[in-house]
Design a protein around this motif. Sequence first.
Motif, PDB file in Angstrom:
ATOM      1  N   TRP A  71       0.795  -1.229   0.000  1.00 20.05           N
ATOM      2  CA  TRP A  71       0.000   0.000   0.000  1.00 20.05           C
ATOM      3  C   TRP A  71       0.826   1.278   0.000  1.00 20.05           C
ATOM      4  N   ASN A  72       2.109   1.202  -0.346  1.00 20.04           N
ATOM      5  CA  ASN A  72       2.966   2.398  -0.356  1.00 20.04           C
ATOM      6  C   ASN A  72       2.816   3.154   0.968  1.00 20.04           C
ATOM      7  N   PHE A  73       2.911   2.403   2.053  1.00 21.42           N
ATOM      8  CA  PHE A  73       2.539   2.879   3.383  1.00 21.42           C
ATOM      9  C   PHE A  73       3.253   4.140   3.829  1.00 21.42           C
ATOM     10  N   ASP A  74       4.483   4.346   3.396  1.00 25.43           N
ATOM     11  CA  ASP A  74       5.196   5.539   3.877  1.00 25.43           C
ATOM     12  C   ASP A  74       4.700   6.819   3.213  1.00 25.43           C
ATOM     13  N   GLU A  75       3.889   6.690   2.162  1.00 27.36           N
ATOM     14  CA  GLU A  75       3.305   7.865   1.519  1.00 27.36           C
ATOM     15  C   GLU A  75       1.806   7.986   1.802  1.00 27.36           C
ATOM     16  N   ALA A  76       1.311   7.252   2.772  1.00 29.93           N
ATOM     17  CA  ALA A  76      -0.118   7.275   3.105  1.00 29.93           C
ATOM     18  C   ALA A  76      -0.518   8.622   3.715  1.00 29.93           C
ATOM     19  N   ASP A  77      -1.824   8.899   3.665  1.00 34.09           N
ATOM     20  CA  ASP A  77      -2.342  10.135   4.256  1.00 34.09           C
ATOM     21  C   ASP A  77      -2.345  10.093   5.774  1.00 34.09           C
ATOM     22  N   SER A  78      -2.539   8.878   6.323  1.00 31.68           N
ATOM     23  CA  SER A  78      -2.537   8.739   7.781  1.00 31.68           C
ATOM     24  C   SER A  78      -1.991   7.364   8.144  1.00 31.68           C
ATOM     25  N   LEU A  79      -1.566   7.236   9.387  1.00 34.29           N
ATOM     26  CA  LEU A  79      -1.059   5.954   9.871  1.00 34.29           C
ATOM     27  C   LEU A  79      -2.201   5.174  10.497  1.00 34.29           C
ATOM     28  N   ARG A  80      -2.633   4.161   9.782  1.00 28.96           N
ATOM     29  CA  ARG A  80      -3.664   3.267  10.291  1.00 28.96           C
ATOM     30  C   ARG A  80      -3.034   1.900  10.492  1.00 28.96           C
ATOM     31  N   VAL A  81      -3.839   0.927  10.784  1.00 31.42           N
ATOM     32  CA  VAL A  81      -3.340  -0.415  11.086  1.00 31.42           C
ATOM     33  C   VAL A  81      -2.543  -0.993   9.921  1.00 31.42           C
ATOM     34  N   GLU A  83      -0.933   0.518   7.478  1.00 37.97           N
ATOM     35  CA  GLU A  83       0.336   1.225   7.266  1.00 37.97           C
ATOM     36  C   GLU A  83       1.352   0.802   8.324  1.00 37.97           C
ATOM     37  N   ILE A  84       0.900   0.709   9.564  1.00 33.82           N
ATOM     38  CA  ILE A  84       1.794   0.267  10.638  1.00 33.82           C
ATOM     39  C   ILE A  84       2.227  -1.179  10.392  1.00 33.82           C
ATOM     40  N   ALA A  85       1.296  -2.003   9.917  1.00 27.28           N
ATOM     41  CA  ALA A  85       1.638  -3.393   9.584  1.00 27.28           C
ATOM     42  C   ALA A  85       2.707  -3.426   8.492  1.00 27.28           C
ATOM     43  N   GLY A  86       2.571  -2.576   7.478  1.00 27.37           N
ATOM     44  CA  GLY A  86       3.579  -2.501   6.419  1.00 27.37           C
ATOM     45  C   GLY A  86       4.939  -2.119   6.965  1.00 27.37           C
ATOM     46  N   MET A  87       4.957  -1.137   7.860  1.00 26.26           N
ATOM     47  CA  MET A  87       6.221  -0.719   8.483  1.00 26.26           C
ATOM     48  C   MET A  87       6.856  -1.869   9.265  1.00 26.26           C
ATOM     49  N   PHE A 114      18.721  -1.556  15.447  1.00 26.87           N
ATOM     50  CA  PHE A 114      18.530  -1.299  14.019  1.00 26.87           C
ATOM     51  C   PHE A 114      17.042  -1.350  13.666  1.00 26.87           C
ATOM     52  N   ALA A 115      16.325  -2.330  14.195  1.00 26.51           N
ATOM     53  CA  ALA A 115      14.887  -2.438  13.946  1.00 26.51           C
ATOM     54  C   ALA A 115      14.154  -1.186  14.455  1.00 26.51           C
ATOM     55  N   ALA A 116      14.503  -0.739  15.648  1.00 22.32           N
ATOM     56  CA  ALA A 116      13.880   0.479  16.190  1.00 22.32           C
ATOM     57  C   ALA A 116      14.236   1.689  15.323  1.00 22.32           C
ATOM     58  N   TYR A 117      15.467   1.742  14.863  1.00 28.01           N
ATOM     59  CA  TYR A 117      15.930   2.824  13.991  1.00 28.01           C
ATOM     60  C   TYR A 117      15.130   2.821  12.680  1.00 28.01           C
ATOM     61  N   ILE A 118      14.901   1.642  12.112  1.00 27.93           N
ATOM     62  CA  ILE A 118      14.126   1.534  10.873  1.00 27.93           C
ATOM     63  C   ILE A 118      12.713   2.077  11.086  1.00 27.93           C
ATOM     64  N   LEU A 119      12.085   1.699  12.185  1.00 31.49           N
ATOM     65  CA  LEU A 119      10.739   2.207  12.476  1.00 31.49           C
ATOM     66  C   LEU A 119      10.744   3.730  12.607  1.00 31.49           C
ATOM     67  N   LEU A 120      11.766   4.268  13.238  1.00 34.49           N
ATOM     68  CA  LEU A 120      11.891   5.723  13.357  1.00 34.49           C
ATOM     69  C   LEU A 120      12.057   6.359  11.980  1.00 34.49           C
ATOM     70  N   VAL A 121      12.885   5.767  11.141  1.00 36.28           N
ATOM     71  CA  VAL A 121      13.085   6.281   9.782  1.00 36.28           C
ATOM     72  C   VAL A 121      11.762   6.256   9.013  1.00 36.28           C
ATOM     73  N   TYR A 122      11.039   5.135   9.091  1.00 37.40           N
ATOM     74  CA  TYR A 122       9.746   5.047   8.402  1.00 37.40           C
ATOM     75  C   TYR A 122       8.791   6.136   8.883  1.00 37.40           C
ATOM     76  N   PHE A 123       8.738   6.362  10.178  1.00 33.42           N
ATOM     77  CA  PHE A 123       7.850   7.388  10.718  1.00 33.42           C
ATOM     78  C   PHE A 123       8.265   8.778  10.228  1.00 33.42           C
ATOM     79  N   CYS A 124       9.557   9.060  10.226  1.00 33.65           N
ATOM     80  CA  CYS A 124      10.051  10.358   9.743  1.00 33.65           C
ATOM     81  C   CYS A 124       9.737  10.544   8.256  1.00 33.65           C
ATOM     82  N   VAL A 125       9.928   9.499   7.457  1.00 34.17           N
ATOM     83  CA  VAL A 125       9.631   9.583   6.028  1.00 34.17           C
ATOM     84  C   VAL A 125       8.129   9.795   5.819  1.00 34.17           C
ATOM     85  N   PHE A 126       7.309   9.118   6.602  1.00 35.80           N
ATOM     86  CA  PHE A 126       5.864   9.326   6.537  1.00 35.80           C
ATOM     87  C   PHE A 126       5.537  10.797   6.775  1.00 35.80           C
ATOM     88  N   LEU A 127       6.145  11.402   7.809  1.00 38.30           N
ATOM     89  CA  LEU A 127       5.903  12.821   8.110  1.00 38.30           C
ATOM     90  C   LEU A 127       6.401  13.726   6.985  1.00 38.30           C
TER      91      LEU A 127
END
Length: 156
Positions: A71-81, A83-87, A114-127
């Motif tokens: 679902w191209n989750f990092d470019e989504a309009d909002s973080l729903r279940v 998108e978080i699952a994709g991350m 590293f896993a926590a860092y990846i999640l942080l990166v995904y969240f920052c890219v989403f923003l």
Amino acid sequence: MKNKKKVTLWELYLTKEIGIEFKACLYFFAFLFYYCVFRLINGVYDASILHMTELILSCYIIGYIQVYLLWNFDEADSLRVKEIAGMVICTIVYSLLSWIFNWFNKNLLVTLIFAAYILLVYFCVFLIYKYKRIIDDKKLNEDLKLFQTEHKKEDN
């Protein structure tokens, strides 16, 4: 004669490919940074070309998975279940790859960080994508208002 204002299938495909290219480069840089910091902390002042090759190929493959399957989750309009699952799915895949390819000497703590860092990166890219869309919308609205104003002047 073809209408040049309509977007062709080729243009749609090319747009997706450019997006995947951008994603791969963005995530590769972020993950390479983590990898290099890990190496520096351990007193190693060079990076493995093999590891960098594995990392960039992983970023491309996972980029395709993100766009076409998750679902191209990092470019989504909002973080729903979903998108978080994709991350989470992509984070697990990257973490497993880091373990399999020995990017962090199979150090469990470093891999978990590293896993926590990846999640942080995904969240920052989403923003980043979210706020870029907001700014682009503002610019388009300003352009539309300017166009309408100019068009009204021409009609009078």
